[in-house]
Design a protein around this motif. Structure first.
Motif, PDB file in Angstrom:
ATOM      1  N   LEU A  71      35.746 -11.822  49.380  1.00  0.00           N
ATOM      2  CA  LEU A  71      37.095 -11.270  49.509  1.00  0.00           C
ATOM      3  C   LEU A  71      37.269 -10.568  50.842  1.00  0.00           C
ATOM      4  N   GLY A  72      36.158 -10.074  51.433  1.00  0.00           N
ATOM      5  CA  GLY A  72      36.240  -9.413  52.733  1.00  0.00           C
ATOM      6  C   GLY A  72      36.053 -10.361  53.898  1.00  0.00           C
ATOM      7  N   LEU A  93      38.916 -16.425  42.892  1.00  0.00           N
ATOM      8  CA  LEU A  93      38.271 -15.827  41.730  1.00  0.00           C
ATOM      9  C   LEU A  93      37.958 -14.366  42.038  1.00  0.00           C
ATOM     10  N   PRO A  94      37.610 -13.575  41.006  1.00  0.00           N
ATOM     11  CA  PRO A  94      37.386 -12.140  41.248  1.00  0.00           C
ATOM     12  C   PRO A  94      36.361 -11.836  42.337  1.00  0.00           C
ATOM     13  N   GLY A  95      35.350 -12.697  42.511  1.00  0.00           N
ATOM     14  CA  GLY A  95      34.312 -12.383  43.497  1.00  0.00           C
ATOM     15  C   GLY A  95      34.406 -13.159  44.789  1.00  0.00           C
ATOM     16  N   VAL A 108      26.510 -13.776  55.978  1.00  0.00           N
ATOM     17  CA  VAL A 108      27.006 -13.220  57.237  1.00  0.00           C
ATOM     18  C   VAL A 108      28.332 -12.543  56.959  1.00  0.00           C
ATOM     19  N   GLY A 109      28.442 -11.302  57.418  1.00  0.00           N
ATOM     20  CA  GLY A 109      29.682 -10.586  57.222  1.00  0.00           C
ATOM     21  C   GLY A 109      29.855  -9.504  58.259  1.00  0.00           C
TER      22      GLY A 109
END
Length: 684
Positions: free
Chosen positions: A137-138, A98-100, A170-171
């Protein structure tokens, strides 16, 4: 105008390609997710801190699900549950992009194995943690968290934690976490604890280094002893160039305990200008070696090098803010310690040269009780200002100023030199097993062999001069162990005016005359102030004696004080100043002066006697009687002293009962051996 059939066909083809690509990417994402899960499960537990048991993953076209057991693994922790999973995690994933987000996850974790059995016996509810999250997405992961009510009741003790919820993201290197608990209640043993609205937050830009902010807030704390509202603990760690800065803030909106109330309490701790690389190295080695328990020689060297660099690169630490309202008064203060950057990073540590420090504490109104105020003034901790007590100090370049007065900083320098010796020994000796027997040298005692000035002038007429001889080679005594309270972890050392006085009073309370004599030898070895203008000080002393005889003790004290400034080595002036301050009804100031005078000559009965009077008038009954016992031991004419004690006990009965009690108690002590009860100085 209607679109042509070719245009419609072209648009449909494009949409078809987009849909096929979208679905294909989602299918591919599902395959990647399966590989990532299996790869994580196969990673060594030394890297992840967990061990995955019985992974069951069912892959679908656009979704997947599965479960696995989680076992905590640590080479350092000794209190982890016995081997086997402690939790069973179930999950389902929607891989439709999805877009997000790349995927959406639903999951739950329930206790398992022996841990679940033990928890079920204690808790009345299912301790299942659940959540819903997304994979960004990242690649970052975010999820909600929810925990049902937890409750326990056993052997008259109960515990309840209301349903709670939060979130975590968390990223890369970042971490953003939030948790809220409505209420925690614990009761048992006739006591209770009730916490309302607990909120934990963490927002870290680098979770490895710890940079960012964390906080714990509690709206209300109620206990069996009192209540508090608006508690907040917060930390902020930031980096600027190659430096780290840490600030810890504690605040409390209001608190009421044992009939005492306080509001708007704030305590801020600051640790600034830390070398970032050193902190990173220390943290890494500390973590990898279980708190320096299992070091290789390389790790040992890296750790000690990092500690040396951390110190030599400079830093500052302390209380940057202390404030609050207590009762009908207030407090405000700060204390900071700064270590300058060393010119040669590989040279031995020299805190005695590099450290600077300053601080201030202002107490206004009725923040302290009258008894506490009197005690603080008697100990010389504060100076009295209108409706205010103020304590301040500054230490720089070997000079110590307290409450506006310049003091001998020899004791401070000795302590810093001892710290330098200990630190350099630590940094130069490996921490490995072969060096475990390395001993830190004892603190050196600075010797001062200076010629005393001859004093052939008038003294205070209350006591005969001391003439009791002492052996020059008397051994240094240990402080009487039975006379030291349980709060003292290390043996006392005669290294300052106050510590030497306290040790002498302890010895007196135990009638240990040998210890008193040996302590006098140690006091004589302490650094002395430089001699000054003897001629001017003698003139001022004579003028002060004249004012004293004229019944003007305040004027006499001013003249004696001026004389002592002209010649700080004049013990007669110091004794006369203390005597005049007592006559002027200023016992706290008198005690401070007379304690310092003991350094100049610890055997002067005419210093110990007014000191005993000052302590008695300041409310230190036991200490005053011990001091007068010492005065009697140093008296050069004991018969005259006994007559003086009896005369003062009779004269002071109707005017100053504290002095009447002092002389009345010590008189039978030194004549009949009837030692008074001295609970603050003798062991129970």
């Amino acid at each position: 105008m209607k679109p042509s059939s070719k245009a419609v066909a072209g648009t449909g083809a494009v949409l078809g390609v987009v849909i096929v690509t979208w679905i294909g990417a989602s299918v591919y994402s599902a395959g990647v997710a399966e590989k990532d899960i299996k790869a994580f499960a196969s990673r060594p537990s030394s890297e992840t801190g967990v061990r995955i048991h019985n992974l069951q993953h069912q892959a679908g076209l656009l979704s997947s699900s599965g479960s696995f057991g989680i076992e905590l693994v640590s080479q350092c922790a000794e209190d982890l549950p016995a081997g086997g999973p402690i939790a069973e995690l179930e999950y389902s994933v929607s891989h439709l992009i999805l877009p997000g987000s790349l995927a959406r996850i639903q999951w739950s974790a329930a206790p398992a194995g022996d841990f679940a059995t033990a928890l079920a016996a204690l808790m009345r509810s299912d301790a299942r943690l659940t959540g819903e999250g997304t994979v960004g997405l990242g690649g970052g992961i975010s999820t909600s968290l929810a925990l049902p009510e937890l409750a326990a009741n056993e052997d008259g003790y109960s515990f309840t934690l209301s349903p709670s919820n939060g979130s975590i993201s968390v990223g890369g290197t970042t971490l953003d976490a939030h948790w809220r608990i409505t209420r925690i209640v614990a009761r048992g043993g006739g006591e209770a604890l009730d916490l309302r609205n607990i909120v934990l937050d963490a927002k870290l830009s680098d979770r490895t280094l710890g940079t960012g902010t964390t906080s714990l807030a509690i709206d209300k704390i109620a206990t069996s002893y009192g209540t508090a509202e608006g508690f907040r603990h917060a930390t902020q760690t930031s980096e600027k160039g190659d430096r780290l800065h840490l600030q810890v803030s504690e605040s409390l909106k209001s608190v009421s305990v044992a009939g005492q109330a306080a509001t708007d309490l704030i305590l801020e701790l600051a640790l600034r200008d830390l070398d970032k690389k050193s902190i990173e190295t220390i943290a890494q080695v500390f973590s990898e070696t279980c708190g320096l328990q299992h070091l290789t020689t390389d790790e040992d060297s890296r750790f000690r090098t990092a500690v040396r660099t951390l110190i030599t690169q400079g830093f500052s630490v302390g209380i940057s803010k202390l404030a609050g309202s207590i009762g009908k008064g207030s407090i405000q203060g700060q204390f900071m310690l700064e270590a300058g950057k060393a010119g040669n990073p590989s040279a031995p540590i020299e805190l005695a040269r590099a450290l600077r420090s300053s601080g201030e504490l202002v107490v206004k109104g009725d923040a302290l009780t009258s008894d506490h105020k009197e005690m603080a003034l008697a100990l010389g901790l504060f100076e009295q200002l209108p409706d205010t007590l103020k304590a301040s100090f500054e230490y720089t370049d070997g000079l110590l100023r307290t409450n506006g007065r310049v003091l001998d900083a020899g004791d401070v320098q000795n302590g810093l030199r001892f710290a330098d010796t200990a630190i350099n020994t630590f940094l130069d000796a490996p921490l490995t097993v072969e060096a475990s027997a390395t001993e830190i040298p004892q603190a050196p005692i600075q010797q001062a062999h200076e010629d005393e000035e001859e004093a052939g002038h008038d003294s205070t007429p209350d006591e005969a001069e001391s003439s009791a001889p002492l052996a020059a080679n008397a051994a240094t005594p240990d402080a009487p162990a039975e006379a030291i309270t349980e709060q003292v972890d290390e043996p006392l050392q005669c290294i300052s005016d106050e510590s030497c006085l306290w040790m002498t009073l302890l010895a007196a309370a135990n009638e240990d005359i040998d210890a008193v004599r040996n302590l006098a030898v140690e006091i004589e070895a302490l650094p002395k102030p430089a001699p000054g203008n003897r001629a001017v000080s003698r003139k001022l002393n004579d003028e002060g004696l004249a004012m004293l005889k004229a019944g003007q003790p305040d004027a006499a004290a001013e003249l004696f004080g001026q004389g002592l400034q002209e010649n700080p080595r004049d013990v007669e002036l110091a004794g006369n100043l203390g005597f005049a301050l007592i006559k002027a009804d200023k016992p706290a100031e008198a005690a401070e002066v007379l304690v310092q005078a003991l350094r100049l000559d610890p055997r002067r009965s005419s210093t110990w006697t007014p000191l005993a009077e000052a302590l008695a008038l300041a409310g230190y009954t036991d200490e005053s009687q011990a001091a007068l016992w010492v005065a009697y031991q140093w008296s050069g004419n004991r018969d005259k002293s006994l007559t003086y004690y009896a005369d003062r006990a009779a004269k002071e009965a109707g005017t100053r009962p504290a002095l009447a009690e002092l002389f009345g108690a010590v008189l039978p002590w030194v004549t009949e051996g009837r030692r008074p009860a001295l609970p603050s100085l003798t062991a129970e």
